[in-house]
Design a protein around this motif. Structure first.
Motif, PDB file in Angstrom:
ATOM      1  N   ALA A  16       0.654  -1.229  -0.100  1.00 55.84           N
ATOM      2  CA  ALA A  16      -0.266  -0.067   0.048  1.00 55.84           C
ATOM      3  C   ALA A  16       0.907   1.312   0.092  1.00 55.84           C
ATOM      4  O   ALA A  16       0.482   1.998  -0.708  1.00 55.84           O
ATOM      5  CB  ALA A  16      -1.172   0.160   1.133  1.00 55.84           C
ATOM      6  N   ARG A  17       1.916   1.083   0.725  1.00 61.27           N
ATOM      7  CA  ARG A  17       2.791   2.429   0.533  1.00 61.27           C
ATOM      8  C   ARG A  17       3.449   2.551  -0.601  1.00 61.27           C
ATOM      9  O   ARG A  17       3.825   3.630  -1.056  1.00 61.27           O
ATOM     10  CB  ARG A  17       3.816   2.178   1.942  1.00 61.27           C
ATOM     11  N   LEU A  18       3.775   1.515  -1.062  1.00 64.47           N
ATOM     12  CA  LEU A  18       4.502   1.645  -2.532  1.00 64.47           C
ATOM     13  C   LEU A  18       3.588   2.248  -3.373  1.00 64.47           C
ATOM     14  O   LEU A  18       3.871   2.989  -4.390  1.00 64.47           O
ATOM     15  CB  LEU A  18       5.030   0.133  -2.950  1.00 64.47           C
ATOM     16  N   THR A  28       3.628   2.339 -12.229  1.00 63.76           N
ATOM     17  CA  THR A  28       2.552   1.468 -11.722  1.00 63.76           C
ATOM     18  C   THR A  28       3.001   0.045 -11.809  1.00 63.76           C
ATOM     19  O   THR A  28       2.529  -0.867 -11.341  1.00 63.76           O
ATOM     20  CB  THR A  28       1.337   1.656 -12.460  1.00 63.76           C
ATOM     21  N   GLN A  29       3.534  -0.354 -13.231  1.00 64.74           N
ATOM     22  CA  GLN A  29       3.921  -1.840 -13.310  1.00 64.74           C
ATOM     23  C   GLN A  29       4.880  -2.390 -12.242  1.00 64.74           C
ATOM     24  O   GLN A  29       4.818  -3.528 -12.018  1.00 64.74           O
ATOM     25  CB  GLN A  29       4.708  -2.050 -14.684  1.00 64.74           C
ATOM     26  N   SER A  30       5.853  -1.427 -11.543  1.00 62.10           N
ATOM     27  CA  SER A  30       6.779  -1.996 -10.581  1.00 62.10           C
ATOM     28  C   SER A  30       6.021  -2.181  -9.408  1.00 62.10           C
ATOM     29  O   SER A  30       6.210  -3.249  -8.732  1.00 62.10           O
ATOM     30  CB  SER A  30       7.712  -1.012 -10.248  1.00 62.10           C
ATOM     31  N   VAL A  31       4.997  -1.610  -9.123  1.00 62.56           N
ATOM     32  CA  VAL A  31       4.086  -1.664  -7.841  1.00 62.56           C
ATOM     33  C   VAL A  31       3.361  -3.002  -8.014  1.00 62.56           C
ATOM     34  O   VAL A  31       3.345  -4.138  -7.072  1.00 62.56           O
ATOM     35  CB  VAL A  31       3.095  -0.650  -7.518  1.00 62.56           C
ATOM     36  N   VAL A  32       2.996  -3.571  -9.274  1.00 62.44           N
ATOM     37  CA  VAL A  32       2.398  -4.527  -9.607  1.00 62.44           C
ATOM     38  C   VAL A  32       3.369  -5.731  -9.306  1.00 62.44           C
ATOM     39  O   VAL A  32       2.825  -6.969  -8.890  1.00 62.44           O
ATOM     40  CB  VAL A  32       1.641  -4.759 -11.021  1.00 62.44           C
TER      41      VAL A  32
END
Length: 84
Positions: A16-18, A28-32
């Motif tokens: 969530a913090r990321l 966004t892809q890195s968060v996924v």
């Protein structure tokens, strides 16, 4: 060692913090990718891992973090108005 609900909550808080981190979330892809890595880790180490609960917790935490950020920004803005 097996993962407990406490461990899963801590991992969900990280994800969530990321999502809310202004530098990390530009991609966004890195968060996924991080979210998927943690989910797979949890699935392998926690036999009763529930994706729906995980996603719900992450979403709830993202909203709570956003609200906290808004409150912080409002407080900072109120301070700058008082000093002007």
């Amino acid at each position: 060692m097996s993962l407990t609900k406490k461990h899963l909550n801590q991992l969900a808080n990280i994800v969530a913090r990321l999502h809310n981190d202004k530098y990390f979330s530009k991609d966004t892809q890195s968060v996924v990718i991080v979210d998927n890595l943690i989910k797979n880790f949890a699935k392998e180490n926690c036999p009763n891992f529930d994706y729906d609960k995980w996603n719900g917790f992450v979403s709830k935490q993202i909203q709570l973090d956003k609200k906290q950020d808004e409150k912080t920004m409002a407080f900072i803005q109120s301070l700058s108005k008082k000093t002007a």
